[in-house]
Design an enzyme around this catalytic site. Structure first.
Site, PDB file in Angstrom:
ATOM      1  N   ALA A 156       0.826  -1.204   0.000  1.00  0.00           N
ATOM      2  CA  ALA A 156       0.000   0.000   0.000  1.00  0.00           C
ATOM      3  C   ALA A 156       0.863   1.258   0.000  1.00  0.00           C
ATOM      4  O   ALA A 156       0.657   2.169  -0.802  1.00  0.00           O
ATOM      5  CB  ALA A 156      -0.941  -0.002   1.208  1.00  0.00           C
TER       6      ALA A 156
ATOM      7  N   GLU B 115      10.510   2.277   6.341  1.00  0.00           N
ATOM      8  CA  GLU B 115      10.195   0.853   6.446  1.00  0.00           C
ATOM      9  C   GLU B 115      11.116   0.243   7.498  1.00  0.00           C
ATOM     10  O   GLU B 115      12.329   0.359   7.411  1.00  0.00           O
ATOM     11  CB  GLU B 115      10.385   0.164   5.091  1.00  0.00           C
ATOM     12  CG  GLU B 115      10.423  -1.357   5.125  1.00  0.00           C
ATOM     13  CD  GLU B 115       9.182  -1.990   5.775  1.00  0.00           C
ATOM     14  OE1 GLU B 115       8.063  -1.538   5.466  1.00  0.00           O
ATOM     15  OE2 GLU B 115       9.355  -2.928   6.590  1.00  0.00           O
TER      16      GLU B 115
ATOM     17  N   CYS C 216       1.988 -12.872   0.192  1.00  0.00           N
ATOM     18  CA  CYS C 216       1.130 -13.995  -0.231  1.00  0.00           C
ATOM     19  C   CYS C 216       1.940 -15.081  -0.919  1.00  0.00           C
ATOM     20  O   CYS C 216       1.480 -16.212  -1.060  1.00  0.00           O
ATOM     21  CB  CYS C 216       0.054 -13.536  -1.205  1.00  0.00           C
ATOM     22  SG  CYS C 216      -0.466 -11.845  -0.977  1.00  0.00           S
TER      23      CYS C 216
END
Lengths: 466, 466
Positions: free
Chosen positions: A21, A44, A54
């Site tokens: 995102a 980050e 995933c």
């Protein structure tokens, strides 16, 4: 060093979180506004940016051969595009009134305040990690981040035993069961629910249960893990429930995730019932002009039930980022909501759902009929014809489609997209019976399974409504 | 023998044509009205009822091992359900004013008049068979009926040579090319169009062309067959075009079909531009209270262009039959129209389309943007990831989706259903970019190829509209 707003001549966007995102938002904003008009700083805390969480089960299972294939864009690539991405730098405080964030360099420990004109919160989700005795023992692994995946792979290559226990039987749990089967493990899945895949109704979960047993996976349902037992070496040796012990050389936690909104909560930003950030349709945090949020840390509007849900899924995170980036960059876009589509597989078993389960529909105050049909993925006479079970929910009186669940083999899962579009369009099951879906013997019976289910749903709703 | 309306105490339904549309109509009417309330007489001139003509290529190719697997319901089964199905009996005249049909027993030659209260015309389609010299020579085969399929299989098992020429490169042509490849033939496809699959735009047909050549099929495009050459034994030996000759031990005609409406035309029933019967939404022949028509002999409303089309496809025929049977049986149903979805495959190449091609959109008076994207059927890092090309057309100003064409490998074809539902719902490409489609690495990239195409179409329309 503190940089104040006044010292800057151009607008500054700060992004908290360097995965799907956040970095989609940064990239889209950069496409719309060049470095002369907009400065972009992203933080980050991990070692990797923009990666596919995933994909971790397929990397662990050996189908994806190297970690870096899961990385869509490296920090260097983002920097080349004019995004000042600061890795291993954790944001520790959001000062919303002051328009600044505090961050800590995880290597040096140095702290910095950075001011912003616009802020994007994309802090993701954290895995559920119940406070069980032994949960931190060597050999117990989560699979949320690339670092987690690497640690699990390292353990698997060092471990001599071949017994694995997966705790949880949702998407992550069943995908990890497949990964461990592919690596030659004897796999036991310990599951709190009555059936695996609680995202399906139990009658459909039962089909997954039976298929997984057919693959040689031991399913332990209705079982609460009480502790994780360790051996003399301190390593995991078994998983205990009230009813028994399951020997384990390695344990994988696949219990699900919660929104990571600790910072947002401390800053007084609005959270929903699931502790996810609440946004408007442009993905702006409610009540805050200059703050956007997206990805696994927000709640999304479920278009079928009209209520908010938390769904951690890369495809939503990417869409959120795209919408946020467009708005932050001076364009216009919205994220209207979701219908709750999800697909997965365990070996050759495909599993899909969209819309509401029975309990979701009850909770939303809807009255409905549920029908289940069996059909095949191709014409019945075609050699590869495999059974497919489709369950469909339709609202009483209106006949509006409420949800679809599918369990089957090849070609089963993505059929759920038909229902996902129909839900988005607010179609009735009667309208669906006339859908002009692709037909040829290798791809479908002459009545596609979705049409067969819709016809049965029409009859059920009509009977009840009379 | 003539039976007049007056002698009968119960209503009589006569059905002309014993395949998908006719027998679905008869069966559905029977479900709603028992034999005491409704007599049903059906006439079929062939040897078989309710069979899958679409399955013939797979039977010829050897994937379906016996003919009877293609038969959904035999004449005996229909009779057991109270339908008086008369096989090998051809209807030779419709006397609409007199409310009766004339039929001939093809074995005895006996002629009979049968009166009706309600009539269903389901006479199907006939294959195009150009009046070429040599077209009736032994070794030249159509593949429209089960009898045709059996004759071709008999020829193939008797023929020593291994060279086959397929005339036509539409659905039947490419599927027959695959069937003959599967039987070990050297296959040449002679095609009038610039590229195979004229149901696609030529740029997408080009991809099919290249893939078929990659499979070892010789493609001869832009070629008009002038005659079929025979040897001294009278059997086919080659197919000739203006530019060359193609040696053939067997020739398959896959040129397409036309509505079989000879009887209807003679009876003065309304036909459209494509010579198909015209019906209202309840599938009643326009202007005729008691006559319904469905299946390959009718024209259908194209919901995207607003004009009538002829599409011979089993899935439509079955839906028509269902609608007709409901209405004839005293219920209510409509067939709202089609969006023109079709899927097919040649070996492992999947081909799909829905909505309008560029030339359809021009013909309908629409202005549009067309975009083409390449993506993969699964996440790029997933081992089975194969390229997929998606072309999308969107209307200027409104941004409404007009059509989608897909060429790719596994998982490509049925993705077109997403677009088929979106077309039915009248969605814009902007709305499509937010669709909640199933995502998991084995099934899709994080942006499904349909979403990638929709995003590109949004940009194209926006640019043009400004």
């Amino acid at each position: 060093m503190t940089m104040s707003r006044e010292n800057r001549t151009k607008e500054r966007l700060v992004v908290v979180g360097g995965d799907a995102a956040g970095m989609s938002a940064a990239s889209q904003a950069r496409r719309l506004k060049g470095p002369d008009a907009l400065e972009i700083i992203a933080f980050e805390r991990g070692h990797f940016s923009s990666y596919s969480a995933c994909g971790i089960p397929y990397w662990v299972g050996g189908e994806v051969d190297e970690r870096d294939k899961l990385i869509a864009r490296s920090p260097e690539e983002h920097r080349e595009r004019g995004i000042d991405l600061r890795m291993r730098t954790e944001v520790t405080e959001l000062d919303v009134d002051g328009g600044r964030v505090r961050s800590r360099d995880l290597d040096s420990g140095a702290e910095t305040w950075t001011s912003y004109d616009k802020l994007v919160i994309a802090t993701g989700a954290r895995p559920v990690r119940p406070p069980l005795p032994g949960i931190d023992a060597p050999g117990v692994h989560g699979v949320q981040t690339l670092d987690d995946g690497q640690a699990l792979i390292d353990t698997l290559s060092r471990t001599e035993g071949r017994r694995a226990v997966v705790i949880g039987a949702g998407y992550i749990g069943v995908e990890m069961a497949e990964a461990l089967i592919n690596r030659g493990y004897e796999v036991t899945v310990v599951n709190r629910g009555k059936e695996p895949m609680a995202t399906l109704d139990p009658d459909m979960g039962r089909l997954v249960h039976e298929a997984m047993e057919g693959m040689g996976i031991t399913m332990v349902n209705d079982a609460e893990v009480t502790k994780i037992l360790t051996g003399d070496d301190g390593r995991v040796r078994a998983v205990a429930t009230e009813d028994g012990e399951y020997a384990a050389d390695v344990v994988v936690l696949g219990i699900g995730v919660r929104p990571e909104t600790t910072l947002a909560e401390a800053a007084g930003l609005p959270l929903g019932d699931h502790k996810g950030l609440l946004t408007d349709l442009a993905m702006r945090v409610r009540g805050h002009e200059s703050i956007w949020a997206g990805g696994d840390c927000v709640e999304v509007l479920d278009l079928v039930s009209g209520s908010e849900r938390h769904i951690a899924l890369g495809t939503h995170a990417n869409k959120h980022g795209q919408v946020i980036g467009s708005n932050v960059g001076g364009g216009y876009a919205t994220f209207p909501g979701v219908v709750g589509t999800a697909v997965s597989k365990v070996c050759d078993l495909e599993i899909a759902r969209t819309g509401l389960r029975e309990k979701d529909a009850h909770r939303a105050g809807l009255r409905f009929e549920a029908v289940t049909i069996e059909s095949t993925n191709s014409a019945g006479y075609y050699p590869k014809a495999d059974l497919m079970t489709v369950k469909m929910l339709a609202e009483l009186r209106t006949g509006r489609l409420l949800g679809v669940q599918i369990v089957g083999r090849e070609g089963a899962a993505k059929r759920v997209d038909i229902a996902a579009v129909a839900l988005t369009a607010g179609m009735t099951v009667e309208q669906m019976t006339a859908l002009d879906l692709g037909y040829a013997p290798p791809f479908s019976p002459v009545w596609d399974p979705i049409l067969v289910a819709a016809r049965k749903a029409v009859t059920a709703v009509r009977r009840t409504t009379q």
